[in-house]
Scaffold this active site. Structure first.
Site, PDB file in Angstrom:
ATOM      1  N   GLU A 109      42.542  31.939  54.506  1.00  0.00           N
ATOM      2  CA  GLU A 109      42.409  30.641  53.863  1.00  0.00           C
ATOM      3  C   GLU A 109      42.466  30.901  52.371  1.00  0.00           C
ATOM      4  O   GLU A 109      42.201  32.008  51.896  1.00  0.00           O
ATOM      5  CB  GLU A 109      41.091  29.975  54.236  1.00  0.00           C
ATOM      6  CG  GLU A 109      39.892  30.418  53.424  1.00  0.00           C
ATOM      7  CD  GLU A 109      39.375  31.789  53.804  1.00  0.00           C
ATOM      8  OE1 GLU A 109      39.447  32.131  54.993  1.00  0.00           O
ATOM      9  OE2 GLU A 109      38.905  32.512  52.913  1.00  0.00           O
ATOM     10  N   LYS A 132      42.361  41.371  44.256  1.00  0.00           N
ATOM     11  CA  LYS A 132      42.368  40.954  45.655  1.00  0.00           C
ATOM     12  C   LYS A 132      43.288  41.798  46.536  1.00  0.00           C
ATOM     13  O   LYS A 132      43.039  41.988  47.714  1.00  0.00           O
ATOM     14  CB  LYS A 132      42.781  39.481  45.760  1.00  0.00           C
ATOM     15  CG  LYS A 132      41.682  38.542  45.266  1.00  0.00           C
ATOM     16  CD  LYS A 132      42.017  37.100  45.579  1.00  0.00           C
ATOM     17  CE  LYS A 132      40.811  36.201  45.369  1.00  0.00           C
ATOM     18  NZ  LYS A 132      40.559  35.935  43.933  1.00  0.00           N
ATOM     19  N   SER A 151      39.051  41.263  36.191  1.00  0.00           N
ATOM     20  CA  SER A 151      39.459  41.175  37.593  1.00  0.00           C
ATOM     21  C   SER A 151      40.881  40.651  37.794  1.00  0.00           C
ATOM     22  O   SER A 151      41.526  40.960  38.787  1.00  0.00           O
ATOM     23  CB  SER A 151      38.478  40.285  38.362  1.00  0.00           C
ATOM     24  OG  SER A 151      38.345  39.024  37.733  1.00  0.00           O
TER      25      SER A 151
HETATM   26  C1  LIG Z   1      39.339  35.464  43.459  1.00  0.00           C
HETATM   27  C2  LIG Z   1      39.048  35.978  42.116  1.00  0.00           C
HETATM   28  C3  LIG Z   1      37.716  36.234  41.696  1.00  0.00           C
HETATM   29  C4  LIG Z   1      36.511  35.896  42.522  1.00  0.00           C
HETATM   30  O1  LIG Z   1      36.375  36.618  43.686  1.00  0.00           O
HETATM   31  P1  LIG Z   1      35.312  37.777  43.872  1.00  0.00           P
HETATM   32  O2  LIG Z   1      35.344  38.042  45.322  1.00  0.00           O
HETATM   33  O3  LIG Z   1      33.992  37.302  43.384  1.00  0.00           O
HETATM   34  O4  LIG Z   1      35.801  38.931  43.068  1.00  0.00           O
HETATM   35  C5  LIG Z   1      37.519  36.783  40.446  1.00  0.00           C
HETATM   36  N1  LIG Z   1      38.551  37.066  39.624  1.00  0.00           N
HETATM   37  C6  LIG Z   1      39.828  36.820  39.990  1.00  0.00           C
HETATM   38  C7  LIG Z   1      40.910  37.126  39.018  1.00  0.00           C
HETATM   39  C8  LIG Z   1      40.119  36.273  41.240  1.00  0.00           C
HETATM   40  O5  LIG Z   1      41.396  36.023  41.560  1.00  0.00           O
END
Ligand SMILES: *Cc1c(COP(=O)(O)O)cnc(C)c1O
Length: 407
Positions: A120, A98, A393
């Site tokens: 948000e 993010k 992610s």
């Molecule tokens: C917020 C988040 C997501 C989901 O958001 P996307 O916009 O679909 O990437 C996925 N993995 C993690 C670790 C997150 O914090």
């Protein structure tokens, strides 16, 4: 080049922000001018080498890019299928991908002369990333959060406040993300001259889905270069989880024109296939019910809704995937068949997190664990010559309480 590949090569979205019939800009009149301003400034910034190098330095020194592409040798061996590589976005500052988008939009806010950002947050991850970036760039920061979520995620509330952000609890409706978004929008409409709305995923009205993709595509660009260096060829499969869709599109984008690269997006299958029990917007082929095209938060896309058009409640063990709409580019990629979407149940994701922890020494975010679970399902049917890149992610620190409950 195939027709599809050619379509990919063309500039998507079109000038009105449409991905096929998805996307667009469905907003009240008051927001048209600020969205146009944002689009204008972003186009300028994209062509400005000064902006790009300032962003590159922040991504390197503040966020920790480039992230490694790690060969998961033990997981590859354990599953007995393909050669698996992990794109380690979990190693970034604040724990997930993010921050890539927050840094980019933070710089855009400065460029527009706006000294305040509004965000948000559901579980608080986007709020924490935004608060950290706001502190680094000297911006004021207000984060809206449902009071139910504030109770569940007290540590993240504390983190945001420690980073200097104002956290405003929203007591309306279900006291969760949807309600926080409404309040944040209200604030933006009122303070649009001085404030930038820092949207956290590839969602919302044009140009947000395109801007967020642009700031996340560094994931795939790095991964492409790294895999060519390590394996001297492109991967056969990409795996990523899909909440709003930003980490997935970030990985996918650099490979869209490579028709040999298959892409799998993994949504939250929750605890059942009926409406209300999951957050699978694009996995109807897997039997998940309740999703159809509609407008939510400014864009036309797949939305989980009741028969009379009310936004449905959703469920996932992982807050980052627990959202009723999906980014419009994913709706389009699903429709044209360029990417495949599937869903994984809560329990499979938990199991996958445990497996990755034990086999590779990495505790993944439960969002990312959904992608791992789908790979675990499919790997036994793949050959040892095949190459997979999975986008890890985020890291699992934030999910320890949930993981402990299932242990
Ligand atoms: C917020 C988040 C997501 C989901 O958001 P996307 O916009 O679909 O990437 C996925 N993995 C993690 C670790 C997150 O914090």
């Amino acid at each position: 080049m195939s027709t599809l590949a050619r379509a990919m090569a063309e500039s998507v979205p079109d000038a009105r922000g449409r991905y096929g019939s998805y996307g667009g800009r469905y907003v009240p009149e008051t927001l048209v001018a600020p969205l146009e301003e944002l689009e204008h400034v972003w186009i300028e910034a994209s062509a400005d080498s000064g902006f790009q190098s300032e962003l590159a330095v922040l991504l390197r020194d503040f966020a920790g890019r480039p992230t490694p592409l790690q060969f998961a040798s033990r997981l590859s061996l354990h599953l007995g299928g393909p050669r698996i590589y992990l794109k380690r976005e979990d190693l970034l500052h604040t724990g997930a991908h993010k921050i890539n988008n927050c840094l980019g939009q933070g710089l855009l806010a400065l460029r527009m002369g706006k000294r305040r950002v509004i965000a948000e947050t559901g579980a608080g991850q986007h709020g924490v990333a935004t608060a950290a970036v706001a502190a680094r760039l000297g911006l004021a920061c207000t984060v809206y959060m449902g009071t139910e979520d504030m109770e569940r995620q007290r540590l993240n509330v504390f983190r945001m406040r420690l980073l200097g952000a104002e956290v405003i609890g929203v007591d309306a409706g279900s006291r969760t993300l949807k309600d926080a978004i409404n309040e944040a929008m209200r604030d933006w409409v009122t303070n649009v001259r001085t404030s930038h709305y820092l949207l956290g995923s590839a969602l919302g009205a044009h140009p947000y889905p395109q801007i967020v993709r642009d700031f996340q595509k560094v994931i795939g660009e790095e991964a492409r270069q790294q895999i060519l260096q390590k394996e001297s060829r492109l991967p056969d499969h990409l795996f990523a989880c899909v909440g709003g869709g930003s980490n997935a599109i970030g990985l996918f984008h650099a490979f869209l024109q490579d028709s040999s690269v298959k892409m799998v997006g993994v949504e939250a299958g929750g605890r059942g296939k009926t409406l209300g029990e999951h957050a699978a917007r694009l996995a109807a082929a897997r039997g998940f019910t309740g999703a159809c095209p509609g407008v939510l938060q400014g864009a036309y896309t797949y939305v989980l809704q009741t028969a009379d058009g009310q936004i449905a409640s959703t469920h996932s063990v992982s807050a980052g995937l627990d959202y009723p709409a999906v980014g419009p580019e994913h709706a389009w990629l699903a429709e044209v068949g360029r990417a495949e979407y599937t869903a994984v149940a809560d329990e499979e994701a938990i199991e996958a997190a445990k497996t990755l922890a034990r086999i590779e020494g990495i505790i993944p975010a439960l969002e990312s664990a959904h992608a791992v679970a789908e790979l675990i399902r499919r790997a036994p049917r793949m050959s040892p010559e095949e190459i997979v890149i999975l986008n890890l992610s985020g890291r699992g620190d934030k999910d320890m309480e949930t993981l402990a409950r299932y242990a």
